[in-house]
Design a protein around this motif. Structure first.
Motif, PDB file in Angstrom:
ATOM      1  N   LEU A  75      36.407  29.238  44.161  1.00  0.00           N
ATOM      2  CA  LEU A  75      37.465  29.432  43.162  1.00  0.00           C
ATOM      3  C   LEU A  75      38.423  30.560  43.537  1.00  0.00           C
ATOM      4  O   LEU A  75      39.630  30.382  43.549  1.00  0.00           O
ATOM      5  CB  LEU A  75      36.853  29.700  41.781  1.00  0.00           C
ATOM      6  N   ALA A  76      37.873  31.728  43.837  1.00  0.00           N
ATOM      7  CA  ALA A  76      38.742  32.897  44.037  1.00  0.00           C
ATOM      8  C   ALA A  76      39.326  32.973  45.430  1.00  0.00           C
ATOM      9  O   ALA A  76      40.077  33.888  45.723  1.00  0.00           O
ATOM     10  CB  ALA A  76      37.982  34.170  43.718  1.00  0.00           C
ATOM     11  N   PHE A  77      39.005  32.023  46.293  1.00  0.00           N
ATOM     12  CA  PHE A  77      39.499  32.189  47.653  1.00  0.00           C
ATOM     13  C   PHE A  77      40.959  31.805  47.806  1.00  0.00           C
ATOM     14  O   PHE A  77      41.576  32.140  48.810  1.00  0.00           O
ATOM     15  CB  PHE A  77      38.557  31.556  48.670  1.00  0.00           C
ATOM     16  N   ALA A  78      41.540  31.190  46.753  1.00  0.00           N
ATOM     17  CA  ALA A  78      42.991  30.975  46.760  1.00  0.00           C
ATOM     18  C   ALA A  78      43.676  32.331  46.892  1.00  0.00           C
ATOM     19  O   ALA A  78      44.712  32.465  47.545  1.00  0.00           O
ATOM     20  CB  ALA A  78      43.433  30.296  45.475  1.00  0.00           C
ATOM     21  N   SER A  79      43.050  33.355  46.307  1.00  0.00           N
ATOM     22  CA  SER A  79      43.632  34.702  46.313  1.00  0.00           C
ATOM     23  C   SER A  79      43.632  35.302  47.712  1.00  0.00           C
ATOM     24  O   SER A  79      44.271  36.313  47.951  1.00  0.00           O
ATOM     25  CB  SER A  79      42.823  35.616  45.405  1.00  0.00           C
ATOM     26  N   LYS A  80      42.860  34.710  48.617  1.00  0.00           N
ATOM     27  CA  LYS A  80      42.756  35.274  49.968  1.00  0.00           C
ATOM     28  C   LYS A  80      43.661  34.546  50.958  1.00  0.00           C
ATOM     29  O   LYS A  80      43.723  34.923  52.111  1.00  0.00           O
ATOM     30  CB  LYS A  80      41.307  35.165  50.450  1.00  0.00           C
ATOM     31  N   THR A  81      44.319  33.485  50.474  1.00  0.00           N
ATOM     32  CA  THR A  81      45.207  32.739  51.346  1.00  0.00           C
ATOM     33  C   THR A  81      46.319  33.668  51.813  1.00  0.00           C
ATOM     34  O   THR A  81      46.919  34.364  50.981  1.00  0.00           O
ATOM     35  CB  THR A  81      45.831  31.555  50.560  1.00  0.00           C
ATOM     36  N   PRO A  82      46.603  33.687  53.137  1.00  0.00           N
ATOM     37  CA  PRO A  82      47.695  34.561  53.599  1.00  0.00           C
ATOM     38  C   PRO A  82      48.966  34.275  52.795  1.00  0.00           C
ATOM     39  O   PRO A  82      49.276  33.125  52.515  1.00  0.00           O
ATOM     40  CB  PRO A  82      47.871  34.143  55.068  1.00  0.00           C
ATOM     41  N   GLY A  83      49.635  35.336  52.405  1.00  0.00           N
ATOM     42  CA  GLY A  83      50.852  35.155  51.610  1.00  0.00           C
ATOM     43  C   GLY A  83      50.572  35.180  50.113  1.00  0.00           C
ATOM     44  O   GLY A  83      51.479  35.313  49.316  1.00  0.00           O
ATOM     45  N   ARG A  84      49.290  35.043  49.767  1.00  0.00           N
ATOM     46  CA  ARG A  84      48.953  35.057  48.330  1.00  0.00           C
ATOM     47  C   ARG A  84      48.167  36.311  47.953  1.00  0.00           C
ATOM     48  O   ARG A  84      47.743  36.469  46.825  1.00  0.00           O
ATOM     49  CB  ARG A  84      48.068  33.848  47.997  1.00  0.00           C
ATOM     50  N   THR A  85      47.942  37.176  48.932  1.00  0.00           N
ATOM     51  CA  THR A  85      47.073  38.326  48.659  1.00  0.00           C
ATOM     52  C   THR A  85      47.735  39.310  47.700  1.00  0.00           C
ATOM     53  O   THR A  85      47.058  40.120  47.102  1.00  0.00           O
ATOM     54  CB  THR A  85      46.696  39.057  49.960  1.00  0.00           C
ATOM     55  N   GLN A  86      49.059  39.228  47.595  1.00  0.00           N
ATOM     56  CA  GLN A  86      49.747  40.133  46.667  1.00  0.00           C
ATOM     57  C   GLN A  86      50.086  39.437  45.360  1.00  0.00           C
ATOM     58  O   GLN A  86      50.875  39.932  44.568  1.00  0.00           O
ATOM     59  CB  GLN A  86      51.024  40.687  47.314  1.00  0.00           C
ATOM     60  N   HIS A  87      49.501  38.295  45.136  1.00  0.00           N
ATOM     61  CA  HIS A  87      49.819  37.525  43.937  1.00  0.00           C
ATOM     62  C   HIS A  87      48.780  37.745  42.838  1.00  0.00           C
ATOM     63  O   HIS A  87      47.654  38.141  43.116  1.00  0.00           O
ATOM     64  CB  HIS A  87      49.857  36.029  44.262  1.00  0.00           C
ATOM     65  N   ILE A  88      49.209  37.435  41.623  1.00  0.00           N
ATOM     66  CA  ILE A  88      48.271  37.367  40.505  1.00  0.00           C
ATOM     67  C   ILE A  88      47.917  35.896  40.339  1.00  0.00           C
ATOM     68  O   ILE A  88      48.809  35.054  40.191  1.00  0.00           O
ATOM     69  CB  ILE A  88      48.930  37.911  39.217  1.00  0.00           C
ATOM     70  N   ASN A  89      46.641  35.577  40.444  1.00  0.00           N
ATOM     71  CA  ASN A  89      46.193  34.190  40.317  1.00  0.00           C
ATOM     72  C   ASN A  89      45.539  33.999  38.965  1.00  0.00           C
ATOM     73  O   ASN A  89      44.634  34.765  38.596  1.00  0.00           O
ATOM     74  CB  ASN A  89      45.231  33.846  41.447  1.00  0.00           C
ATOM     75  N   LEU A  90      46.004  33.004  38.234  1.00  0.00           N
ATOM     76  CA  LEU A  90      45.463  32.763  36.887  1.00  0.00           C
ATOM     77  C   LEU A  90      44.542  31.552  36.879  1.00  0.00           C
ATOM     78  O   LEU A  90      44.835  30.527  37.516  1.00  0.00           O
ATOM     79  CB  LEU A  90      46.588  32.491  35.891  1.00  0.00           C
ATOM     80  N   PHE A  91      43.452  31.679  36.152  1.00  0.00           N
ATOM     81  CA  PHE A  91      42.500  30.594  35.956  1.00  0.00           C
ATOM     82  C   PHE A  91      42.354  30.369  34.452  1.00  0.00           C
ATOM     83  O   PHE A  91      42.384  31.333  33.673  1.00  0.00           O
ATOM     84  CB  PHE A  91      41.143  30.964  36.569  1.00  0.00           C
ATOM     85  N   GLU A  92      42.177  29.107  34.110  1.00  0.00           N
ATOM     86  CA  GLU A  92      42.072  28.740  32.695  1.00  0.00           C
ATOM     87  C   GLU A  92      40.614  28.407  32.394  1.00  0.00           C
ATOM     88  O   GLU A  92      39.927  27.836  33.241  1.00  0.00           O
ATOM     89  CB  GLU A  92      42.943  27.505  32.507  1.00  0.00           C
TER      90      GLU A  92
END
Ligand code: GDP
Length: 233
Positions: A75-92
């Protein structure tokens, strides 16, 4: 019933209650699914749902903790995708037709190699998010149990301190990778964390700290229960 029997009944009654509450909480965290990603606060959807933010230094074990709490491997590995490390990732979370909470995975911080501009930007995003996000109900701060609180962890706590102090935002600190500590080190880590968090305690504050190991599954059910309770309050 004698006083002693009442006490025994209270204990035996509370055991199944607790395990039911834990199962319910874990079933709820398991419903987490990716919603959206945002590089700026203004891109986050406005929502009435209570939002629980996960924050921590890079490598503190945040992604692993989110995955184990939600019982989902990636689930949380989207946050580790290069280019996404500075993003806020939301889960519902909750029923698909009627979601009842959001998890926000915030950018990890503290990489020594990060340029000054990126650090300043991080500070701005975190300070704004923690101070302004209206739906923020709780913050889970991951701290490596062996390292304790870093300056950036304290800075982050300072950003959210006013809202924790008045009870608007709840705080749970997970001392991660606790499997790497022996008993006395674990006790010392907890004591130090309590001392740091003492600064934030007011009569209205809801602040907790717990040892956590994704590897040994320590504190996972307890964390799920706390988050579930936050989502209901
Ligand atoms: P993040 O950068 O905060 O998202 O950290 P990760 O979840 O990627 O974890 C960083 C490193 O710590 C990885 O090598 C993980 O395997 C390791 N790690 C995470 N949780 C645990 C744990 O509970 N115990 C141990 N021993 N290692 C862990």
């Amino acid at each position: 019933m004698t006083e002693q029997n009442k006490a025994i009944a209270a204990v035996t009654d509370s055991v199944p209650d607790r395990s039911v509450a834990r199962k319910r909480a874990l079933a709820w965290t398991h419903t987490a699914r990716f919603l959206t990603t945002a590089s700026e606060l203004t891109q986050l959807p406005a929502t009435e749902l209570p939002e629980i933010a996960f924050v921590g230094r890079s490598n503190a074990g945040k992604s692993t903790a989110i995955n184990v709490i939600t019982q989902q491997k990636h689930l949380a590995f989207a946050s580790k995708t290069p280019g996404r490390t500075q993003h806020i990732n939301l889960f519902e979370l909750g029923p698909k037709s009627e979601p009842n909470a959001l998890f926000a995975d915030l950018p990890g911080y503290g990489y020594a190699a990060v340029a000054r501009g990126a650090k300043l930007r991080w500070q701005q995003v975190m300070a704004d998010y923690l101070a302004v996000r209206r739906s923020l109900a709780g913050v889970v701060l991951m701290v490596d149990a062996r390292l304790g609180f870093t300056d950036l962890d304290r800075q982050l706590l300072a950003f959210v301190a006013p809202r924790v102090g008045n009870g608007a935002v709840k705080l749970l600190v997970l001392l991660t990778k606790a499997d790497k500590l022996n008993r006395s080190e674990a006790t010392a880590a907890l004591r130090t964390a309590h001392a740091v968090l003492g600064e934030f305690s007011t009569s209205q504050a809801d602040v907790g700290v717990a040892l956590f190991s994704a590897l040994k599954k320590v504190g996972v059910g307890e964390a799920a229960e706390v988050l579930h309770a936050w989502s209901l309050s």
